[in-house]
Enzyme design. Sequence first.
Site, PDB file in Angstrom:
ATOM      1  N   SER A 199       0.839  -1.196   0.000  1.00 43.31           N
ATOM      2  CA  SER A 199       0.000   0.000   0.000  1.00 43.31           C
ATOM      3  C   SER A 199       0.876   1.248   0.000  1.00 43.31           C
ATOM      4  O   SER A 199       1.763   1.391   0.845  1.00 43.31           O
ATOM      5  CB  SER A 199      -0.883  -0.017   1.248  1.00 43.31           C
ATOM      6  OG  SER A 199      -1.593   1.198   1.347  1.00 43.31           O
ATOM      7  N   CYS A 325     -11.219   2.521  22.480  1.00 43.11           N
ATOM      8  CA  CYS A 325     -11.916   3.534  21.686  1.00 43.11           C
ATOM      9  C   CYS A 325     -11.266   3.828  20.335  1.00 43.11           C
ATOM     10  O   CYS A 325     -11.960   4.122  19.372  1.00 43.11           O
ATOM     11  CB  CYS A 325     -12.028   4.817  22.473  1.00 43.11           C
ATOM     12  SG  CYS A 325     -12.590   4.525  24.153  1.00 43.11           S
TER      13      CYS A 325
HETATM   14  C1  LIG Z   1      -2.576  -0.409   6.519  1.00 43.51           C
HETATM   15  C2  LIG Z   1      -2.609  -1.892   6.363  1.00 43.51           C
HETATM   16  C3  LIG Z   1      -3.487  -2.521   5.473  1.00 43.51           C
HETATM   17  C4  LIG Z   1      -4.532  -1.750   4.711  1.00 43.51           C
HETATM   18  O1  LIG Z   1      -3.979  -0.941   3.722  1.00 43.51           O
HETATM   19  P1  LIG Z   1      -4.871   0.251   3.105  1.00 43.51           P
HETATM   20  O2  LIG Z   1      -4.054   0.756   1.968  1.00 43.51           O
HETATM   21  O3  LIG Z   1      -5.040   1.258   4.188  1.00 43.51           O
HETATM   22  O4  LIG Z   1      -6.156  -0.358   2.670  1.00 43.51           O
HETATM   23  C5  LIG Z   1      -3.418  -3.884   5.340  1.00 43.51           C
HETATM   24  N1  LIG Z   1      -2.519  -4.613   6.023  1.00 43.51           N
HETATM   25  C6  LIG Z   1      -1.649  -4.054   6.884  1.00 43.51           C
HETATM   26  C7  LIG Z   1      -0.666  -4.913   7.596  1.00 43.51           C
HETATM   27  C8  LIG Z   1      -1.665  -2.687   7.087  1.00 43.51           C
HETATM   28  O5  LIG Z   1      -0.810  -2.132   7.950  1.00 43.51           O
END
Ligand SMILES: *Cc1c(COP(=O)(O)O)cnc(C)c1O
Length: 400
Positions: A199, A325
Amino acid sequence: MNAIYLDNAATTAVSPAVLQEMLPFFTEHYGNPSSVHSTGRDARKAIENARRQVAAAIGANPQEIYFTAGGSESDNWAIKGAAYANRKKGNHIITTAIEHHAVLHTCAWLEKQGFEVTYLPVDRNGRVTPEQIEAAITDKTILITVMTANNEIGTIEPIAEIGRVAREHKVLFHTDAVQAVGAIPLDVQAMNIDMLSMSGHKFHGPKGIGALYVRRGIRIDTLIHGGAQERGQRAGTENLAGIVGIGKAIEIATENLEEKAAKLSAMRDRLIDGILERIPDVRVNGPRDGRLPNNANISVRYIEGESMLLKLDLAGIAASSGSACTSGSLDPSHVLLAIGLPHEVAHGSLRMTLGSDTTDAEIDKVLEVLPEIISGLRAMSVLNRETSTVTDEVFYNGTK
Ligand SMILES: *Cc1c(COP(=O)(O)O)cnc(C)c1O
């Protein structure tokens, strides 16, 4: 003063060099990559350049990289796509109890569709062993999905060894590497990884852009149906600027990676050791060795993570917690419970995740204000040696 940002596992700032690279693709080179005219062809070229950048960072071929809308989509696509493409072979999936919800909730949904999922437990440091994986494989197993590194406690899993087990048993292996890309070296060949999720916004790229690596020759079902983008595998007009951004970001993030990781690890250790020296009754969550270079996660006895976050925020420090929270539910983090922490201790957790721009002066500042914050909160807490049910042993950090 700008906030001291120690929440880089949640998201990172887009780096100026990445933004610079992206900007012309909003207003100048805004063509549709599917168009025949030269504006379209320029956009296509930029996408294929980014695909090469992403592939190079993980030892893949550009044709094995598909752009998605982020880590969650990549996880959903890999797991659902592999499950449906292989459902004549079997219906069994192996994963762990500490995956991100993008994996766990996808697996839970597949269970409702008739798939069977084994959620392997982890040890007190958050590790799963290749032996556990191997023992869980049946003749119905079609997919193993284990994260490369955990987003809460930073544990790095034995991915290469798990990849070898998967390969030996001819089972597909997917890894959620969202926290690992740009943090530790990755090589899909050497590690026998069949599918890998990443990501952009976790390594100084923009939000809403991700990628899925799928090894050549592996067929998975399509998740997003429509046009013929991404070689017919993922429909939708490409997020052009985002793709340019993730390409540049991964190139920067993986440059001199080992050197940068060593520097971050030293800073992280100074933070953790400094906390343990200054504050009694604190435990480190996750291993001391074999954790992400930027991740510090502690539990502080007798107090709530939430109250620490608020006090830190007032002091200009942004962190995160695995307590109630923050996650919008009453249950503490499933990861902290999976490593065996009692609810009370899981509720008292604090995660600080460093970034490439974190400075020594910022670490000093945290080490200066955190002890005061914690002693202040402890003085007001209803929890203390008499009321707490948690044993001293939980807070013993004698072993590295
Ligand atoms: C942030 C994260 C995701 C999700 O990624 P997005 O781009 O926010 O949808 C999935 N897996 C892990 C381990 C993450 O840290």
